[in-house]
Motif scaffolding. Structure first.
Motif, PDB file in Angstrom:
ATOM      1  N   THR A 101     -76.851   8.578 -61.334  1.00 31.18           N
ATOM      2  CA  THR A 101     -78.016   8.621 -61.882  1.00 31.18           C
ATOM      3  C   THR A 101     -78.342   8.172 -63.106  1.00 31.18           C
ATOM      4  O   THR A 101     -77.657   8.281 -64.101  1.00 31.18           O
ATOM      5  CB  THR A 101     -78.496  10.188 -62.019  1.00 31.18           C
ATOM      6  N   VAL A 102     -79.325   7.171 -63.124  1.00 27.23           N
ATOM      7  CA  VAL A 102     -79.923   6.601 -64.651  1.00 27.23           C
ATOM      8  C   VAL A 102     -80.530   7.309 -65.282  1.00 27.23           C
ATOM      9  O   VAL A 102     -81.586   7.805 -65.130  1.00 27.23           O
ATOM     10  CB  VAL A 102     -80.372   5.425 -64.164  1.00 27.23           C
ATOM     11  N   GLY A 105     -80.788   8.816 -73.456  1.00 24.98           N
ATOM     12  CA  GLY A 105     -80.035   9.746 -74.155  1.00 24.98           C
ATOM     13  C   GLY A 105     -80.461  11.310 -74.255  1.00 24.98           C
ATOM     14  O   GLY A 105     -79.514  12.157 -74.816  1.00 24.98           O
ATOM     15  N   SER A 106     -81.840  11.510 -74.217  1.00 26.05           N
ATOM     16  CA  SER A 106     -82.080  12.937 -73.815  1.00 26.05           C
ATOM     17  C   SER A 106     -81.358  13.655 -73.042  1.00 26.05           C
ATOM     18  O   SER A 106     -80.891  14.938 -73.104  1.00 26.05           O
ATOM     19  CB  SER A 106     -83.586  13.008 -73.717  1.00 26.05           C
ATOM     20  N   ASP A 107     -81.147  13.186 -71.722  1.00 28.26           N
ATOM     21  CA  ASP A 107     -80.384  13.618 -71.007  1.00 28.26           C
ATOM     22  C   ASP A 107     -78.978  13.869 -70.999  1.00 28.26           C
ATOM     23  O   ASP A 107     -78.326  14.718 -70.641  1.00 28.26           O
ATOM     24  CB  ASP A 107     -80.413  12.564 -69.548  1.00 28.26           C
ATOM     25  N   LEU A 108     -78.350  12.851 -71.884  1.00 25.81           N
ATOM     26  CA  LEU A 108     -77.057  13.237 -72.604  1.00 25.81           C
ATOM     27  C   LEU A 108     -76.904  14.324 -73.357  1.00 25.81           C
ATOM     28  O   LEU A 108     -75.949  15.339 -73.376  1.00 25.81           O
ATOM     29  CB  LEU A 108     -76.496  11.919 -73.115  1.00 25.81           C
ATOM     30  N   ALA A 109     -77.915  14.618 -74.318  1.00 26.43           N
ATOM     31  CA  ALA A 109     -78.020  15.559 -75.119  1.00 26.43           C
ATOM     32  C   ALA A 109     -78.113  16.929 -74.290  1.00 26.43           C
ATOM     33  O   ALA A 109     -77.460  17.839 -74.599  1.00 26.43           O
ATOM     34  CB  ALA A 109     -79.164  15.484 -76.040  1.00 26.43           C
ATOM     35  N   HIS A 110     -79.177  16.769 -73.232  1.00 27.85           N
ATOM     36  CA  HIS A 110     -78.978  18.184 -72.525  1.00 27.85           C
ATOM     37  C   HIS A 110     -77.546  18.163 -71.810  1.00 27.85           C
ATOM     38  O   HIS A 110     -77.169  19.634 -71.702  1.00 27.85           O
ATOM     39  CB  HIS A 110     -79.954  17.925 -71.263  1.00 27.85           C
ATOM     40  N   TYR A 114     -75.781  22.082 -71.988  1.00 27.96           N
ATOM     41  CA  TYR A 114     -75.591  23.115 -70.925  1.00 27.96           C
ATOM     42  C   TYR A 114     -74.647  22.745 -69.860  1.00 27.96           C
ATOM     43  O   TYR A 114     -74.438  23.727 -69.167  1.00 27.96           O
ATOM     44  CB  TYR A 114     -77.139  23.106 -70.494  1.00 27.96           C
ATOM     45  N   ALA A 115     -74.141  21.713 -69.829  1.00 25.37           N
ATOM     46  CA  ALA A 115     -73.034  21.438 -68.773  1.00 25.37           C
ATOM     47  C   ALA A 115     -72.047  22.560 -68.796  1.00 25.37           C
ATOM     48  O   ALA A 115     -71.518  22.881 -69.876  1.00 25.37           O
ATOM     49  CB  ALA A 115     -72.535  20.192 -68.779  1.00 25.37           C
ATOM     50  N   ASN A 116     -71.500  22.789 -67.647  1.00 18.85           N
ATOM     51  CA  ASN A 116     -70.301  23.935 -67.685  1.00 18.85           C
ATOM     52  C   ASN A 116     -69.030  23.542 -68.044  1.00 18.85           C
ATOM     53  O   ASN A 116     -68.320  24.359 -68.718  1.00 18.85           O
ATOM     54  CB  ASN A 116     -70.098  24.068 -66.057  1.00 18.85           C
ATOM     55  N   ASN A 117     -68.864  22.261 -68.225  1.00 23.93           N
ATOM     56  CA  ASN A 117     -67.378  21.642 -68.882  1.00 23.93           C
ATOM     57  C   ASN A 117     -67.505  21.235 -70.082  1.00 23.93           C
ATOM     58  O   ASN A 117     -66.670  20.521 -70.769  1.00 23.93           O
ATOM     59  CB  ASN A 117     -66.979  20.529 -67.800  1.00 23.93           C
ATOM     60  N   VAL A 118     -68.691  21.575 -70.837  1.00 27.65           N
ATOM     61  CA  VAL A 118     -69.122  21.083 -72.338  1.00 27.65           C
ATOM     62  C   VAL A 118     -68.297  22.349 -73.269  1.00 27.65           C
ATOM     63  O   VAL A 118     -68.601  23.421 -72.928  1.00 27.65           O
ATOM     64  CB  VAL A 118     -70.379  21.069 -72.422  1.00 27.65           C
ATOM     65  N   THR A 119     -67.412  21.873 -74.137  1.00 30.63           N
ATOM     66  CA  THR A 119     -66.992  23.130 -74.700  1.00 30.63           C
ATOM     67  C   THR A 119     -67.714  23.311 -76.040  1.00 30.63           C
ATOM     68  O   THR A 119     -68.858  22.704 -76.337  1.00 30.63           O
ATOM     69  CB  THR A 119     -65.639  22.579 -75.571  1.00 30.63           C
ATOM     70  N   ALA A 120     -67.403  24.573 -76.753  1.00 36.10           N
ATOM     71  CA  ALA A 120     -68.289  25.062 -77.824  1.00 36.10           C
ATOM     72  C   ALA A 120     -68.314  23.860 -78.873  1.00 36.10           C
ATOM     73  O   ALA A 120     -69.110  23.931 -79.793  1.00 36.10           O
ATOM     74  CB  ALA A 120     -67.779  26.097 -78.418  1.00 36.10           C
ATOM     75  N   GLY A 222     -73.609  13.589 -61.994  1.00 37.97           N
ATOM     76  CA  GLY A 222     -73.947  14.666 -61.450  1.00 37.97           C
ATOM     77  C   GLY A 222     -73.080  15.803 -61.857  1.00 37.97           C
ATOM     78  O   GLY A 222     -71.762  15.712 -62.045  1.00 37.97           O
ATOM     79  N   THR A 223     -73.621  17.186 -61.426  1.00 39.37           N
ATOM     80  CA  THR A 223     -72.690  18.398 -61.871  1.00 39.37           C
ATOM     81  C   THR A 223     -71.448  18.612 -60.879  1.00 39.37           C
ATOM     82  O   THR A 223     -70.528  19.233 -61.244  1.00 39.37           O
ATOM     83  CB  THR A 223     -73.331  19.769 -61.657  1.00 39.37           C
ATOM     84  N   ALA A 224     -71.661  17.803 -59.672  1.00 37.17           N
ATOM     85  CA  ALA A 224     -70.408  18.110 -58.749  1.00 37.17           C
ATOM     86  C   ALA A 224     -69.530  16.785 -58.668  1.00 37.17           C
ATOM     87  O   ALA A 224     -68.851  16.526 -57.647  1.00 37.17           O
ATOM     88  CB  ALA A 224     -71.051  18.384 -57.255  1.00 37.17           C
ATOM     89  N   GLY A 225     -69.818  16.026 -59.698  1.00 39.73           N
ATOM     90  CA  GLY A 225     -69.201  14.658 -59.669  1.00 39.73           C
ATOM     91  C   GLY A 225     -67.827  14.599 -59.872  1.00 39.73           C
ATOM     92  O   GLY A 225     -67.092  15.608 -60.403  1.00 39.73           O
ATOM     93  N   SER A 226     -67.043  13.684 -59.379  1.00 35.98           N
ATOM     94  CA  SER A 226     -65.533  13.718 -59.823  1.00 35.98           C
ATOM     95  C   SER A 226     -65.108  12.491 -60.553  1.00 35.98           C
ATOM     96  O   SER A 226     -63.852  12.192 -61.000  1.00 35.98           O
ATOM     97  CB  SER A 226     -64.879  13.540 -58.400  1.00 35.98           C
ATOM     98  N   THR A 227     -66.133  11.790 -60.897  1.00 31.08           N
ATOM     99  CA  THR A 227     -65.706  10.485 -62.113  1.00 31.08           C
ATOM    100  C   THR A 227     -66.191  10.947 -63.477  1.00 31.08           C
ATOM    101  O   THR A 227     -67.008  11.663 -63.419  1.00 31.08           O
ATOM    102  CB  THR A 227     -66.190   9.046 -61.416  1.00 31.08           C
ATOM    103  N   GLN A 228     -65.758   9.771 -64.288  1.00 35.05           N
ATOM    104  CA  GLN A 228     -66.442   9.985 -65.664  1.00 35.05           C
ATOM    105  C   GLN A 228     -67.854   9.555 -65.719  1.00 35.05           C
ATOM    106  O   GLN A 228     -68.543   8.718 -65.306  1.00 35.05           O
ATOM    107  CB  GLN A 228     -65.772   9.187 -66.417  1.00 35.05           C
ATOM    108  N   ASP A 229     -68.684  10.394 -66.583  1.00 32.55           N
ATOM    109  CA  ASP A 229     -69.947  10.018 -67.140  1.00 32.55           C
ATOM    110  C   ASP A 229     -69.813   8.851 -68.087  1.00 32.55           C
ATOM    111  O   ASP A 229     -68.844   8.803 -68.870  1.00 32.55           O
ATOM    112  CB  ASP A 229     -70.852  11.136 -67.516  1.00 32.55           C
ATOM    113  N   MET A 230     -70.847   7.743 -67.967  1.00 30.87           N
ATOM    114  CA  MET A 230     -70.631   6.815 -68.897  1.00 30.87           C
ATOM    115  C   MET A 230     -71.954   6.605 -69.640  1.00 30.87           C
ATOM    116  O   MET A 230     -72.976   6.902 -69.342  1.00 30.87           O
ATOM    117  CB  MET A 230     -70.368   5.452 -67.856  1.00 30.87           C
TER     118      MET A 230
END
Length: 263
Positions: A101-102, A105-110, A114-120, A222-230
């Motif tokens: 999904t293209v 920067g605002s999407d990356l900040a979100h 909020y993403a589940n795999n984001v640490t504190a 995506g939230t169910a993705g298996s590869t790295q976000d870039m």
């Protein structure tokens, strides 16, 4: 007539809302390490943590990646090949063709908020982290051409995205940061880690917006993705010459006069 106008406005608004819900995507294929025009530069070997397998240090290739795509409708994919930089240490990059999904920067900040795999460690000042990624590009991206520079840039991206700042707001490549750390060899003198720390030490002096700055595009699996976000950086649009601006202004003024006369 008024009812018809209101109905038309309502239909246009619904169409725009529907359009905004259609996420733009791109199919890409991983083609190796970053290529700055003379072929792949390769990766620098190092160890990072955390990672998909462990909170302990695990070996990884460090550097930018080259993607190819038949979809040339985006600025960053106009030539069919472009370099990307990982903003995800919770997945390994997979081969083959992947649909991203293209986003912006605002999407990356979100995602960092909020993403589940984001640490504190990532959540504080997510918008500032994205701004700092653009600052990094504005500061050094035009000079990144070699294997060492590619690895240093990727390390700096990881430090900004996942790292913990010091009391002065500076990021560091080091062996102790719980958000993102490396092994001692990766921060040895003259290694990519050392170069990345030089860049990060002056990051606050670089602009994050305005004329001549780089554009950031976020590629999200995506939230169910298996590869790295870039992320991808593209050149800013050229600033028109003063004479060009004057001609454009005259053209717009003439168009407005023509419409007024017709009315």
């Amino acid at each position: 007539m008024r009812k018809l106008k209101l109905l038309g406005i309502g239909l246009i608004g619904a169409a725009m809302a529907s359009q905004s819900s259609w996420a733009a995507t791109i199919d890409v294929t991983y083609s190796g390490s970053a290529d700055f025009g003379v072929g792949p530069v390769g990766y620098y070997g190092g160890k990072i943590a955390p990672n998909p397998n462990s909170t302990s240090l695990v070996g990884v290739g460090i550097g930018g990646d080259s993607f190819i795509s038949a979809n040339q409708t985006y600025n960053f994919s106009a030539t069919g090949q472009f370099n990307t930089w990982c903003v995800d240490i919770y997945h390994w990059l997979i081969g083959g063709t992947v649909t991203y999904t293209v986003g912006t920067g605002s999407d990356l900040a979100h995602e960092l908020t909020y993403a589940n795999n984001v640490t504190a460690h990532q959540r504080p000042y997510a918008e500032r982290r994205v701004d700092d990624l653009v600052r990094l590009a504005n500061q050094v991206y035009s000079t990144v051409h070699t294997k060492t520079e590619s690895a240093a840039f990727q390390l700096a991206v990881w430090a900004i995205t996942f790292g913990t700042t010091d009391g002065l707001g500076h990021y560091h490549i080091n062996t102790t940061d719980p958000g993102f750390k490396v092994n001692s060899d990766t921060v040895a003198t003259n290694a990519p880690g050392d170069l990345a720390n030089i860049w990060l030490s002056t990051l606050n002096t670089a602009p994050n917006a305005g004329p001549g700055t780089w554009n950031l595009t976020y590629l999200n699996d995506g939230t169910a993705g298996s590869t790295q976000d870039m992320i991808v950086f593209t050149d800013p649009p050229a600033v028109p010459e003063p004479a060009t601006l004057a001609l454009l202004s005259l053209g717009l003024a003439g168009l407005g006069f023509s419409r007024r006369k017709k009315a």
